[in-house]
Design a protein around this motif. Structure first.
Motif: not given
Length: 72
Positions: A39-50, A9-24
């Motif tokens: 909900v991706i917790p705001p403390d998840v680092e960019l390198n840990d998203l995968t 599945r193709t999923i997008g992740v975008k930084a937001a004020e409250s952490g991260w937002k997910l998108y189809r």
């Protein structure tokens, strides 16, 4: 927006004020829509998203689609 292949599945992740937002994401039409219920917790680092995506969506894994890869 970062784009991932999450077990086929193709999923997008975008930084937001409250952490991260997910998108189809539809790459053929260059469209995206919010993926609610996650909900991706705001403390998840960019390198840990995968790894986070792998941990949350691992039930979708199949023999043909067995990993999470960043596309962009």
């Amino acid at each position: 927006m970062m784009v991932f292949n999450v077990f086929g599945r193709t999923i997008g992740v975008k930084a937001a004020e409250s952490g991260w937002k997910l998108y189809r994401v539809d790459l053929t039409e260059n469209k995206h829509s919010p993926l609610r219920g996650y909900v991706i917790p705001p403390d998840v680092e960019l390198n840990d998203l995968t790894q986070w995506l792998d941990d949350i969506f691992h039930e979708m894994a199949t023999a043909e689609n067995s990993e999470v890869k960043r596309l962009k």
